[in-house]
Enzyme design. Structure first.
Site, PDB file in Angstrom:
ATOM      1  N   GLU A 229     -10.366  -1.945   2.213  1.00 30.01           N
ATOM      2  CA  GLU A 229     -10.836  -0.981   1.197  1.00 30.01           C
ATOM      3  C   GLU A 229     -12.297  -0.610   1.444  1.00 30.01           C
ATOM      4  OE1 GLU A 229      -9.692   0.731  -1.794  1.00 30.01           O
ATOM      5  OE2 GLU A 229      -7.903   0.488  -0.595  1.00 30.01           O
TER       6      GLU A 229
ATOM      7  N   SER B 113     -12.216  -6.730   3.033  1.00 28.19           N
ATOM      8  CA  SER B 113     -11.032  -5.887   2.825  1.00 28.19           C
ATOM      9  C   SER B 113     -11.154  -4.544   3.529  1.00 28.19           C
ATOM     10  CB  SER B 113     -10.872  -5.653   1.319  1.00 28.19           C
ATOM     11  OG  SER B 113     -10.053  -4.539   1.079  1.00 28.19           O
TER      12      SER B 113
ATOM     13  N   TYR C 215     -14.313  -1.647  -6.649  1.00 26.28           N
ATOM     14  CA  TYR C 215     -13.810  -2.814  -5.908  1.00 26.28           C
ATOM     15  C   TYR C 215     -14.314  -2.783  -4.462  1.00 26.28           C
ATOM     16  CZ  TYR C 215     -10.489  -5.579  -3.183  1.00 26.28           C
ATOM     17  OH  TYR C 215      -9.933  -6.466  -2.297  1.00 26.28           O
TER      18      TYR C 215
HETATM   19  O1  G4F Z   1      -0.821  -1.461  -3.580  1.00 26.63           O
HETATM   20  P1  G4F Z   1      -2.121  -0.871  -3.945  1.00 26.63           P
HETATM   21  O2  G4F Z   1      -2.541  -0.995  -5.357  1.00 26.63           O
HETATM   22  O3  G4F Z   1      -3.164  -1.495  -2.932  1.00 26.63           O
HETATM   23  P2  G4F Z   1      -4.632  -1.021  -2.432  1.00 26.63           P
HETATM   24  O4  G4F Z   1      -5.310  -0.196  -3.447  1.00 26.63           O
HETATM   25  O5  G4F Z   1      -4.477  -0.422  -1.069  1.00 26.63           O
HETATM   26  O6  G4F Z   1      -5.408  -2.407  -2.329  1.00 26.63           O
HETATM   27  C1  G4F Z   1      -4.819  -3.591  -1.831  1.00 26.63           C
HETATM   28  O7  G4F Z   1      -5.111  -3.726  -0.463  1.00 26.63           O
HETATM   29  C2  G4F Z   1      -6.507  -3.900  -0.162  1.00 26.63           C
HETATM   30  C3  G4F Z   1      -6.647  -4.034   1.356  1.00 26.63           C
HETATM   31  O8  G4F Z   1      -6.922  -2.766   1.887  1.00 26.63           O
HETATM   32  C4  G4F Z   1      -7.062  -5.096  -0.891  1.00 26.63           C
HETATM   33  F1  G4F Z   1      -8.376  -5.244  -0.636  1.00 26.63           F
HETATM   34  C5  G4F Z   1      -6.847  -4.928  -2.383  1.00 26.63           C
HETATM   35  O9  G4F Z   1      -7.301  -6.089  -3.087  1.00 26.63           O
HETATM   36  C6  G4F Z   1      -5.360  -4.752  -2.635  1.00 26.63           C
HETATM   37  O10 G4F Z   1      -4.711  -5.928  -2.246  1.00 26.63           O
HETATM   38  O11 G4F Z   1      -2.117   0.696  -3.596  1.00 26.63           O
HETATM   39  C7  G4F Z   1      -1.739   1.169  -2.327  1.00 26.63           C
HETATM   40  C8  G4F Z   1      -1.608   2.672  -2.363  1.00 26.63           C
HETATM   41  C9  G4F Z   1      -2.801   3.410  -2.974  1.00 26.63           C
HETATM   42  O12 G4F Z   1      -3.111   4.518  -2.161  1.00 26.63           O
HETATM   43  C10 G4F Z   1      -2.304   3.889  -4.323  1.00 26.63           C
HETATM   44  O13 G4F Z   1      -2.931   5.088  -4.780  1.00 26.63           O
HETATM   45  O14 G4F Z   1      -0.497   3.015  -3.184  1.00 26.63           O
HETATM   46  C11 G4F Z   1      -0.853   4.126  -3.998  1.00 26.63           C
HETATM   47  N1  G4F Z   1       0.015   4.144  -5.171  1.00 26.63           N
HETATM   48  C12 G4F Z   1       0.832   5.180  -5.523  1.00 26.63           C
HETATM   49  N2  G4F Z   1       1.453   4.905  -6.671  1.00 26.63           N
HETATM   50  C13 G4F Z   1       0.098   3.201  -6.113  1.00 26.63           C
HETATM   51  C14 G4F Z   1       1.012   3.667  -7.064  1.00 26.63           C
HETATM   52  N3  G4F Z   1      -0.484   2.002  -6.224  1.00 26.63           N
HETATM   53  C15 G4F Z   1      -0.177   1.240  -7.306  1.00 26.63           C
HETATM   54  N4  G4F Z   1      -0.742   0.024  -7.410  1.00 26.63           N
HETATM   55  N5  G4F Z   1       0.700   1.672  -8.263  1.00 26.63           N
HETATM   56  C16 G4F Z   1       1.320   2.900  -8.202  1.00 26.63           C
HETATM   57  O15 G4F Z   1       2.090   3.255  -9.070  1.00 26.63           O
END
Ligand code: G4F
Length: 328
Positions: free
Chosen positions: A129, A127, A151
């Site tokens: 990440e 990933s 993670y």
């Molecule tokens: O959609 P996210 O939760 O994805 P994240 O953390 O980038 O991880 C995903 O992608 C990775 C590949 O790089 C995978 F390995 C992993 O398993 C997963 O599929 O968050 C994306 C971004 C972050 O910066 C987070 O802080 O969105 C920001 N965010 C802002 N508000 C939020 C929110 N994320 C989530 N989930 N929920 C919010 O309310």
């Protein structure tokens, strides 16, 4: 007929990869966890051609049994606890499944293959990440890893263990360093789907606002359906290797909101979006943007769906699903 075993069959990638492999004439087996898993029905309905086997990445003997039943030519290890935010609260189980689970699968494949180590080809879902506090922009296969979450640390363990099995035993083990990839099948806890679901409900008058965390983080978002093609291509190479799959474009959460609200005709979303520290992370990955030159050149892989098309596709899908269930 080639045979494939997929862990993480219930996730978006497992479903898209199953469809791809079935269309190519593979016999596909999916590993599914737990007793009376409610996602059994989802998989059966979406990809009825897949044979489901029960097992768990933390249970080594169940992996050996699954390999003996499936007799795969290719193993795609997509299974993980994949929600980054959850990993701080559940660091140990994330380490067991997302990290040590990879070692369990590699070791099970090594024992199953016996004296013929190249009998089974192995794909590890690494990933972006792992890049965390990025040490280079854009990020490529050689970029120093600096994970920022339990993670991310667990994924680094799995990534290096995959490389180690390749180098120690000559296993055909490849690692795909995939940047964020999304689809209408994405879980509602991830930001793209959280937004598309909320925008559909706001447009239908069923809710007023959405509450998010950090709006300034930037991600390289592509379409999951494009990325599973890259996974398959990695295992068709004569030699195993590591590849970055990304769109080479980055966008903030604010830009995601711009496109998502625009799809339902809302140009100013400022009074519809709130922020809450609950959704902020103890350590954020601020910027991800990948360099997929190696995948373009060696695999002939390029993503087809743009960020704009992806976000609109997700919003439209949620608008249509809502209309079908509520009539609004
Ligand atoms: O959609 P996210 O939760 O994805 P994240 O953390 O980038 O991880 C995903 O992608 C990775 C590949 O790089 C995978 F390995 C992993 O398993 C997963 O599929 O968050 C994306 C971004 C972050 O910066 C987070 O802080 O969105 C920001 N965010 C802002 N508000 C939020 C929110 N994320 C989530 N989930 N929920 C919010 O309310």
């Amino acid at each position: 007929m080639p045979r494939a075993l997929i862990t993480g069959i219930t996730g978006q990638d497992g479903l898209y990869l199953s469809e791809l492999l079935l269309s190519k004439g593979y016999e596909v087996f999916g590993l599914i966890r737990g007793q009376a898993n409610p996602k059994f029905d989802l998989v059966r309905q979406t990809v009825p051609g897949v044979t489901l086997l029960t097992g768990d990445l933390t249970d080594f003997s169940s992996l050996v049994r699954a390999l003996e039943s499936a007799k795969p030519d290719e193993v795609y290890n997509l299974g993980a606890i994949s929600f980054v935010a959850y990993s701080w609260e559940n660091a140990m189980v994330t380490t067991d499944v997302t990290g040590k689970g990879v070692l369990n699968m590699l070791e099970a494949v090594r024992l199953y293959a016996g004296g013929d180590i190249r009998k089974v080809r192995f794909y590890q879902a690494s990933s972006s990440e792992m890049f965390g506090k990025v040490q280079e922009v854009p990020q490529r296969e050689s970029t120093l890893l600096w994970p920022r979450s339990p993670y991310g640390v667990a994924k680094v363990f799995g990534h290096y263990m995959t490389i180690n099995y390749r180098e120690s035993y000559g296993m055909h083990a490849s690692s795909g360093i995939l940047f964020n990839h999304e689809s209408p099948r994405r879980g509602p806890e991830f930001v793209t789907r959280k937004v598309s679901l909320a925008v559909a409900r706001i447009a239908a008058g069923l809710q007023d606002t959405i509450t998010l965390g950090n709006l300034d983080a930037k991600r390289d978002w592509g379409f999951a359906g494009d990325y599973v093609e890259g996974m398959w291509r990695m295992l068709q190479q004569d030699e195993p290797d590591d590849y970055v799959l990304s769109t080479e474009q980055t966008h903030s959460i604010r830009e995601l909101l711009d496109v998502a609200f625009d799809e339902v005709g809302i140009s100013d979303w400022s009074d519809k979006v709130g922020q809450d520290p609950r959704f902020m992370r103890p350590a954020e990955v601020e910027l991800l943007i990948g360099d997929s030159t190696k995948a373009h050149e060696k695999l002939g892989w390029t993503p087809k769906v743009t960020f704009d098309e992806l976000v609109r596709m997700m919003v439209r899908s949620d608008v249509e699903a809502l209309a079908a269930t509520t009539g609004r």
